[in-house]
Design a protein around this motif. Structure first.
Motif, PDB file in Angstrom:
ATOM      1  N   ALA A 117       0.822  -1.206   0.000  1.00 41.46           N
ATOM      2  CA  ALA A 117       0.000   0.000   0.000  1.00 41.46           C
ATOM      3  C   ALA A 117       0.861   1.263   0.000  1.00 41.46           C
ATOM      4  N   HIS A 190      -5.672  -5.505   4.129  1.00 45.65           N
ATOM      5  CA  HIS A 190      -7.048  -5.030   4.247  1.00 45.65           C
ATOM      6  C   HIS A 190      -7.571  -4.443   2.945  1.00 45.65           C
ATOM      7  N   LYS A 191      -6.737  -3.672   2.255  1.00 42.51           N
ATOM      8  CA  LYS A 191      -7.274  -2.820   1.196  1.00 42.51           C
ATOM      9  C   LYS A 191      -6.870  -3.201  -0.217  1.00 42.51           C
ATOM     10  N   MET A 192      -5.883  -4.076  -0.377  1.00 41.07           N
ATOM     11  CA  MET A 192      -5.318  -4.275  -1.719  1.00 41.07           C
ATOM     12  C   MET A 192      -5.629  -5.646  -2.315  1.00 41.07           C
TER      13      MET A 192
ATOM     14  N   HIS B  12      -0.157   2.073  -8.081  1.00 39.57           N
ATOM     15  CA  HIS B  12      -0.451   0.735  -7.591  1.00 39.57           C
ATOM     16  C   HIS B  12      -1.845   0.598  -7.001  1.00 39.57           C
ATOM     17  N   PHE B  13      -2.627   1.692  -7.017  1.00 36.33           N
ATOM     18  CA  PHE B  13      -4.003   1.595  -6.533  1.00 36.33           C
ATOM     19  C   PHE B  13      -4.960   1.477  -7.710  1.00 36.33           C
ATOM     20  N   GLN B  18      -9.886   3.318  -2.964  1.00 38.23           N
ATOM     21  CA  GLN B  18      -8.913   2.392  -2.372  1.00 38.23           C
ATOM     22  C   GLN B  18      -7.726   3.162  -1.798  1.00 38.23           C
ATOM     23  N   GLU B  21      -8.839   5.113   1.442  1.00 38.72           N
ATOM     24  CA  GLU B  21      -9.078   4.188   2.558  1.00 38.72           C
ATOM     25  C   GLU B  21      -7.767   3.613   3.088  1.00 38.72           C
ATOM     26  N   SER B  22      -6.850   3.308   2.170  1.00 36.29           N
ATOM     27  CA  SER B  22      -5.559   2.779   2.601  1.00 36.29           C
ATOM     28  C   SER B  22      -4.814   3.815   3.426  1.00 36.29           C
ATOM     29  N   LEU B  25      -6.394   4.113   6.926  1.00 40.46           N
ATOM     30  CA  LEU B  25      -6.089   2.960   7.778  1.00 40.46           C
ATOM     31  C   LEU B  25      -4.623   3.002   8.212  1.00 40.46           C
TER      32      LEU B  25
END
Lengths: 552, 226
Positions: A117, A190-192, B12-13, B18, B21-22, B25
């Motif tokens: 991330a 969690h997100k990827m 990379h998203f 996404q 949110e990443s 978090l």
């Protein structure tokens, strides 16, 4: 469909023309890369260097202990040698070993992501690690450190004459490097995840790293601030743990072990993750009890936070507190045992083959079992009064950390090496090395259980003559162990240039990382984001049966 | 001027959602780490407070409640300006955003300025731990409770300086980031599809404030009842 996947490629595998490692080749493109795979390689090189340095100190220890008298080095030097062995091996090898190299490389691909991330934080993590590493070398060059890797005050704060403050800064930086790796992994998981990659389709390697990351984030900062307090006390001469003004050195031990016990799970959980991948692959069987292994990783991480007091049984901790810690320590053995049972059950009636990774994995199970069970011996309060600070503890710790984690690290390295480099290493040499490591390890450390049982204390450079024969055995074993380790750089480096191209999936393994080219391209998935439709352990055992299914 | 979200999504998203949110978090996890970092200090504080209640009460009485209280108000105000900065960034009100950030920075500096005078006065009263530490009961700035020893009092001031010092260090780092954000805002970097940096810094700033909200009663208000 199944017959296609089961037939080995007849055409020889070729290396892809362009991949992550050769898209750009300048030194700067490596040192400032944000590609998780390149950072993994940076880590791999760095931790290998530190492993060699730590190993060098281990050999010095073993040479000194050949004879009962302290004739090879003085007591002071010996203190420095075992301290540096511990500090380097723990902070600069074991903690980053699997997560920062294999985890960094494989975890994003395993869940179908293009990268972690936070690629820049990943790079920062390596730089912090290197800064810490350079400081560790500075400590070494400026005369070493003699406090033991635990930095216990008041010795470390008041009496030690060595480079304590710099060593603390080194450990502090390495700690934050570890925190950032953990933070990156948790957000990535969690997100990827790719579409279809549900929580219960994640490889157990990923679950293990998720559990590890929780410890890294919640544990490491506590030891960081604790070490800062020691440094402050040392620099300004006053502080929190100074008994002269009413401070409590035992408080340090509590704060230190609050992290440093969970930290041993940072050092073992990722290894368990590796073994959970390798066992099903080389048994050609679906993993047994997937959910149990996944949740046992989480259970180890959580219960692991509640057992630190078993390091303080003889440090004036209340007996009642000791009883609770003892009980909880026994409890943490349960999820560990669950894993061992599940790996064994996975192999039951499997089609087991003995390639190098599998030999390491089997070695791991056996050695971890011994290490784990002797942990229970130490967790019993009455036993611990006898065993505390003896070679029994040393042997127990090394069975888990070297027999466990180092074996698992090498297991994973040999498993993913073809994926990381695109080349196969010579299988026979790797097998011989693996067997040497296993045999050498047992000869090194099993005698130490007996020595500890007989009462030989740790951290002394001389001992009574009765112990000599076992110590000679141990040193001889260490030479075999060193030979096994020493072979690896040679054949692995050889394979980089002369090894057979491995092909995408030399082990016929499941999991997303085996469906991309070896080595993978920069963004991992050349055909776009994968969609996951099956679990990562969809192995089939019987070729005939699978063929007959295909005919229907 | 309209902005598409595509241009701000990193390679990379998959999409903007996404990415945000990443980022959030990640920030929460970083703050969890921070809580544990300060947690070690709070644990040490608790242990010694239970061990040496008299020294803790006496030490607390020596702290300047007016300056401490004033600083608490300053920090809470800076949280308000920070929260409104985030709102301005979300709504694309760049001018108000710049002023909100500047106000936050100024309040942060006021806090550090006051803290400096508090430290200075402790220095003058020989209350800085070290070889010159001496608690002079006859000329103390506050009452003496029970009979604490010099060593125990020194322990209290050790923790006082380390805890507030660690907090001040976080403020200084925050101020540095704030200056960078102000420069970015002045260059028109932020718009409603690109304000995550402000949002994330807001998390951080509020966290640093909350640490003070715990430090203030634990250090200043221990014995100020009845």
């Amino acid at each position: 469909m199944s017959s296609i996947t089961l037939t080995p490629d007849i055409a020889p595998a070729v290396m892809p023309k362009s991949h992550y490692a050769n898209v750009r080749t300048t030194v700067m493109s490596w040192l400032f890369t944000v590609d998780h795979k390149r950072i993994a390689i940076l880590y791999l090189i760095s931790i290998t260097v530190f492993f060699a340095v730590g190993g060098l100190f281990a050999s010095l220890i073993r040479i000194e202990l050949l004879t009962p008298k302290g004739d090879f080095m003085t007591g002071d030097t010996y203190n420095k040698v075992f301290t540096l062995h511990g500090v380097i091996m723990i902070f600069f090898f074991l903690i980053p070993s699997v997560p920062a190299t294999l985890g960094n490389f494989a975890l994003p691909i395993m869940i179908g992501a293009k990268d972690l991330a936070f690629p820049k934080i990943n790079l920062l993590s390596w730089w912090l690690y290197m800064l810490g590493g350079v400081l560790a070398v500075v400590v070494l060059l400026r005369g070493g450190l003699e406090t033991g890797w635990t930095f216990y005050p008041p010795y470390s704060t008041t009496f030690a004459t060595s480079q304590v403050t710099i060593a603390i800064l080194a450990a502090f930086l390495a700690g934050f490097s570890s925190i950032f790796t953990g933070l990156n992994f948790i957000v990535t998981v969690h997100k990827m995840r790719a579409p279809g990659m549900t929580w219960f389709r994640m490889p157990l390697f990923v679950w293990a790293h998720y559990a590890t990351s929780i410890i890294q984030i919640l544990g490491t900062p506590v030891v960081a601030i604790t070490l800062v307090l020691v440094a402050i006390e040392r620099v300004w001469g006053v502080g929190i743990f100074n008994p002269q003004i009413g401070g409590d050195p035992i408080l340090f031990q509590h704060l230190f072990w609050f992290y440093s016990h969970p930290a041993v799970y940072v050092m073992i959980l990722p290894g368990m993750g590796v073994v959970s991948e390798v066992i099903p692959c080389f048994s050609r069987k679906r993993i047994f009890g997937y959910e149990f292994i996944a949740f046992s990783s989480m259970a180890i991480a959580i219960i692991g936070f509640l057992v630190w007091g078993h390091h303080l049984y003889v440090s004036t901790q209340s007996t009642y507190a000791g009883m609770v810690f003892s009980l909880l320590t026994f409890l943490v053995a349960v999820p560990s045992a669950i894993k061992v049972f599940n790996w064994t059950a996975t192999m039951y009636k499997g089609e087991i083959t003995f390639e190098a990774p599998m030999i390491y994995a089997l070695g791991f199970i056996g050695l971890f079992l011994v290490g784990g069970l002797t942990g229970l011996v130490l967790a019993s309060m009455a036993n611990d009064i006898h065993f505390h600070d003896t070679y029994f503890v040393v042997a127990h710790f090394h069975y888990v950390m070297v027999g466990g984690m180092v074996m698992a690290y090498m297991c994973g390295l040999h498993f993913w090496w073809p994926k990381m480099t695109g080349r196969m290493y010579p299988g026979l040499l790797a097998t011989i090395a693996a067997i040497l490591v296993f045999v050498g390890f047992n000869f090194t450390f099993f005698p130490q259980f007996i020595l500890g049982f007989l009462g030989m204390p740790r951290r002394y450079h001389s001992y009574v003559e009765e112990f000599q024969i076992l110590n000679i055995m141990s040193t001889m074993g260490a030479s075999v162990l060193g030979l096994g380790y020493g072979m690896q750089p040679f054949y692995l480096l050889w394979s980089l240039f002369k090894g057979e191209p491995a092909g995408d999936n030399p082990w016929r393994a499941k999991g997303l990382e085996w469906q991309v080219p070896s080595p993978p391209p920069t963004f991992n998935f050349p055909d776009g984001r994968p969609v996951v439709i099956e679990d990562p352990y969809a192995y089939t055992i019987d070729v005939k049966e699978a063929d007959s299914v295909a005919q229907h | 001027m309209s902005h598409s979200t595509d241009s701000v999504v990193a390679h990379h998203f998959e999409d903007y959602e996404q990415q945000t949110e990443s980022a959030m978090l990640g920030m929460w996890l970083f703050l969890a780490q921070e809580i544990m970092f300060f947690g070690g200090l709070f644990a040490a504080y608790m242990v010694y407070r239970m061990k040496y209640p008299d020294a803790w009460a006496t030490g607390s009485e020596q702290l300047d409640i007016v300056l401490g209280g004033f600083n608490t108000v300053v920090l809470l105000l800076s949280s308000v300006t920070m929260a409104s900065s985030v709102w301005c960034a979300q709504k694309g009100k760049n001018k108000q955003l710049i002023w909100g950030l500047i106000a936050t920075l100024v309040l942060g500096f006021v806090f550090l300025f006051v803290k400096y005078f508090e430290y200075k006065s402790k220095f003058e009263h020989h209350l800085v731990p070290g070889t010159h530490f001496f608690f002079d009961a006859a000329h103390a700035t506050g009452p003496v409770i029970g009979s604490p020893t010099q060593g125990q009092l020194q322990l209290f001031f050790c923790l006082y300086f380390i805890m507030t010092g660690m907090h001040a260090l976080h403020m200084i780092i925050g101020a540095g980031i704030l200056i960078w954000l102000i420069v970015l805002a002045m260059r028109g970097y932020f718009h409603p599809q690109r304000y995550m940096k402000i949002e994330l810094f807001g998390f951080y700033w509020h966290f640093v404030d909350i640490v003070w909200v715990f430090l203030f009663p634990l250090l200043y208000l221990l014995h100020r009842h009845g």
